[in-house]
Every structure is written in C-alpha cells, then in structure tokens.
Design an enzyme around this catalytic site. Structure first.
Site, PDB file in Angstrom:
ATOM      1  N   GLY A   1       2.810   2.201  10.809  1.00 51.29           N
ATOM      2  CA  GLY A   1       4.087   3.300  10.421  1.00 51.29           C
ATOM      3  C   GLY A   1       4.753   3.766  11.963  1.00 51.29           C
ATOM      4  O   GLY A   1       5.226   4.712  11.865  1.00 51.29           O
TER       5      GLY A   1
ATOM      6  N   GLU B   1      -5.085  -4.993  10.651  1.00 50.89           N
ATOM      7  CA  GLU B   1      -4.103  -3.732  10.815  1.00 50.89           C
ATOM      8  C   GLU B   1      -4.214  -2.944  12.055  1.00 50.89           C
ATOM      9  O   GLU B   1      -5.059  -2.148  12.166  1.00 50.89           O
ATOM     10  CB  GLU B   1      -4.053  -2.877   9.649  1.00 50.89           C
TER      11      GLU B   1
ATOM     12  N   GLU C   1      -6.759   4.648   7.844  1.00 51.86           N
ATOM     13  CA  GLU C   1      -6.437   5.808   7.583  1.00 51.86           C
ATOM     14  C   GLU C   1      -7.721   6.652   7.017  1.00 51.86           C
ATOM     15  O   GLU C   1      -7.841   8.067   7.202  1.00 51.86           O
ATOM     16  CB  GLU C   1      -5.204   6.149   6.704  1.00 51.86           C
TER      17      GLU C   1
ATOM     18  N   LYS D   1       0.195   4.342  -0.142  1.00 54.04           N
ATOM     19  CA  LYS D   1      -0.451   5.463   0.337  1.00 54.04           C
ATOM     20  C   LYS D   1      -0.121   6.622  -0.418  1.00 54.04           C
ATOM     21  O   LYS D   1      -0.171   6.504  -1.593  1.00 54.04           O
ATOM     22  CB  LYS D   1       0.064   5.549   1.683  1.00 54.04           C
TER      23      LYS D   1
ATOM     24  N   SER E   1       3.894  -2.104  10.216  1.00 52.00           N
ATOM     25  CA  SER E   1       5.234  -1.991  10.496  1.00 52.00           C
ATOM     26  C   SER E   1       5.856  -3.376  10.255  1.00 52.00           C
ATOM     27  O   SER E   1       6.595  -4.138  10.777  1.00 52.00           O
ATOM     28  CB  SER E   1       5.519  -1.920  11.930  1.00 52.00           C
TER      29      SER E   1
ATOM     30  N   HIS F   1      -9.432   1.253   5.218  1.00 49.52           N
ATOM     31  CA  HIS F   1      -8.152   1.353   5.802  1.00 49.52           C
ATOM     32  C   HIS F   1      -8.449   2.309   6.918  1.00 49.52           C
ATOM     33  O   HIS F   1      -9.150   3.166   6.916  1.00 49.52           O
ATOM     34  CB  HIS F   1      -6.900   1.935   4.743  1.00 49.52           C
TER      35      HIS F   1
ATOM     36  N   ASN G   1       0.757  -1.105   0.014  1.00 48.19           N
ATOM     37  CA  ASN G   1       0.045   0.009   0.065  1.00 48.19           C
ATOM     38  C   ASN G   1       0.951   1.267   0.184  1.00 48.19           C
ATOM     39  O   ASN G   1       1.520   1.477   0.926  1.00 48.19           O
ATOM     40  CB  ASN G   1      -0.984   0.039   1.348  1.00 48.19           C
TER      41      ASN G   1
HETATM   42  P1  13P Z   1       3.346   0.413   7.564  1.00 50.41           P
HETATM   43  O1  13P Z   1       3.774  -1.073   7.064  1.00 50.41           O
HETATM   44  O2  13P Z   1       4.045   1.546   7.277  1.00 50.41           O
HETATM   45  O3  13P Z   1       3.203   0.287   9.016  1.00 50.41           O
HETATM   46  O4  13P Z   1       1.745   0.568   7.193  1.00 50.41           O
HETATM   47  C1  13P Z   1       0.893  -0.589   7.256  1.00 50.41           C
HETATM   48  C2  13P Z   1      -0.253  -0.143   6.485  1.00 50.41           C
HETATM   49  O5  13P Z   1      -0.873   0.701   6.802  1.00 50.41           O
HETATM   50  C3  13P Z   1      -0.653  -0.911   5.182  1.00 50.41           C
HETATM   51  O6  13P Z   1      -1.968  -0.611   4.916  1.00 50.41           O
END
Ligand code: 13P
Length: 248
Positions: free
Chosen positions: A176, A170, A102, A11, A210, A100, A9
């Site tokens: 992150g 997640e 976010e 982002k 992560s 997601h 992803n």
């Molecule tokens: P990270 O791997 O940067 O922690 O992000 C995970 C994520 O949100 C994937 O959709």
C-alpha cells in the site's frame, strides 16, 4: 510447470453494489484463453454475492476462483465474529489467505496461529495462501531473509503440498505504499524461499506489495515469481485484468 496465479485481496473494501459489479467485470473480462489462474478475495460480507456473480458471469473455460481473507483454526465453536475454513468451503470458496501482515500486525497473529489456520484450510479442502514478509526495520537490519525463513518454518504446516498451499511474499514496507521491491530483491527472496519449501519445484510463490499494471510484467517475468497478490490495484477490474494480461 507452475501456472501463474493472479490473486486480488480486496481487504476491507467494497459494499454490495460495487463489489458485485467488480466481480462481474473481472469475470467478464478474463480473456478468451486464460494463461493464468484468477482469484478474488472479497470481504466475508460479500463472499456469497461474489460467488453468485462469478458463477453466473464467468465462462466455463475462464473460471475465476473466490477465496476468503482469513479463517479461524477451529471448525466451529464459541468464536464470536470468526469464520471457519469449513464455512468458506461450504459457500464455494477454494482458497483462503492466512497470516497476512495486516493480521499479524493488527491482530497479533503469530506463526503458530497462522500454521493452525493453514491446517484448518487444508482440513476443509481449501488452498491456503500463507503470507510472509519482513518489516522495514527488519529489512534495514539486514534480516529480511532470516525473518522470511522463520515465518516459512513456523507457518507452513506438515501437510503442506504444492496443491494445497501457495506462499505469498509480501514485504510489509511495500504494501500500500507504492514502493514495490526491486526485481533483484524479489528474485533473491523468492529463490531463497523456494529453497525452504516442500515440493519446492511445484509450489507457487506469489509476490505482493504495490503490484500495478506498470510494474507487473517485470516482476512476473522473474523465474521464481509464480503470480501476484494484489491489494489496491485489485479494486479496479481494468487494473487487475491488465496485471493478469502481463502474465501471458
Ligand atoms: P497493495 O497491492 O495495495 O500494496 O497490497 C498488497 C497486499 O497486501 C495484498 O495482500
């Protein structure tokens, strides 16, 4: 029986030069006998270029799929800035991420909307990657399993099957932050989630939060972990492919 899916992803990262270079590097480096499925989800602005790059670079026996990061529930209409699942399918995408954290946090998306988006994905012939996961406060309050169960119940549409749906667990606090959930926690949560799914034996459950080359092997070795949804580490082809290699 459940083939591992390693999904990146990206982002809101990458401009065209870096994005196409990354897609080309992933497609070129995906290994002679892929033991897992590879998927990359670039920002909408790069879907066309990435699909083109992957189409030209990936070998027929080493396909790399391309997916969107979100879609609207409607097939068309007055929704400025939104993208329909049909538009993603029209471009050549095979998957779309919905729900997601976010988007749940930053755009106020609730389970009903996530469910409608997953339905839209199915209507358009896309695989919906439905994301669930608790916040740190919910976890500290001992509610992680209850929250995930509520999100599964609320976000998975009636017609969800192991073919058209992938679930991604997640935990919000692990995204992150460099703070991955422990293998014990992930194993327990994935077992719990599997018990709630339709076609439970066949539906894939990814872990995200992560995931790095250094911790991927122990997470992917867990019985109910069928792949990873990777943010930061998917922005470097080397790291993304190193994670995929641990799934072999
Ligand atoms: P990270 O791997 O940067 O922690 O992000 C995970 C994520 O949100 C994937 O959709």
């Amino acid at each position: 029986m459940r083939r591992v899916l390693i999904a990146g992803n990206w982002k809101m990262n990458m401009l065209s030069a870096d994005g196409t270079a990354l897609a080309a590097a992933v497609a070129a480096g995906s290994g002679p006998q892929p033991s897992c499925d590879l998927l990359i989800c670039p920002p909408a602005t790069l879907l066309h270029a990435v699909l083109d790059t992957v189409g030209k670079t990936a070998l027929p026996d080493r396909p790399v799929s391309v997916g969107g990061q979100d879609c609207h529930a409607d097939a068309s209409g007055a929704h400025t800035g939104d993208i329909a699942a049909e538009m993603l399918a029209d471009l050549g995408c095979s998957h779309v991420i919905v729900g997601h954290s976010e988007r749940r946090a930053g755009h106020g998306e609730r389970d009903a909307e996530v469910r409608a988006k997953a339905e839209a994905a199915h209507r358009a012939g896309l695989v919906a990657i439905v994301c669930v996961g608790e916040t740190e406060a919910e976890r500290d309050a001992g509610q992680a399993h209850t929250v995930a169960a509520g999100q599964i119940e609320g976000s998975l549409p009636e017609g969800a099957t192991a073919t058209n749906t992938v679930v991604a667990y997640e935990p919000v606090w692990a995204i992150g932050t460099g703070k991955s959930a422990t293998p014990d926690d992930v194993a327990g949560m994935h077992r719990h989630i599997r018990g709630l799914l339709p076609e439970a034996d066949a539906m894939r459950i990814l872990y995200g939060g992560s995931v790095k080359p250094g911790n991927a092997a122990e997470l992917l070795a867990l019985e109910d972990v069928d792949g990873a949804l990777i943010g930061g580490a998917s922005l470097k082809a080397e790291d993304f492919l190193a994670i995929a290699a641990t799934a072999a």
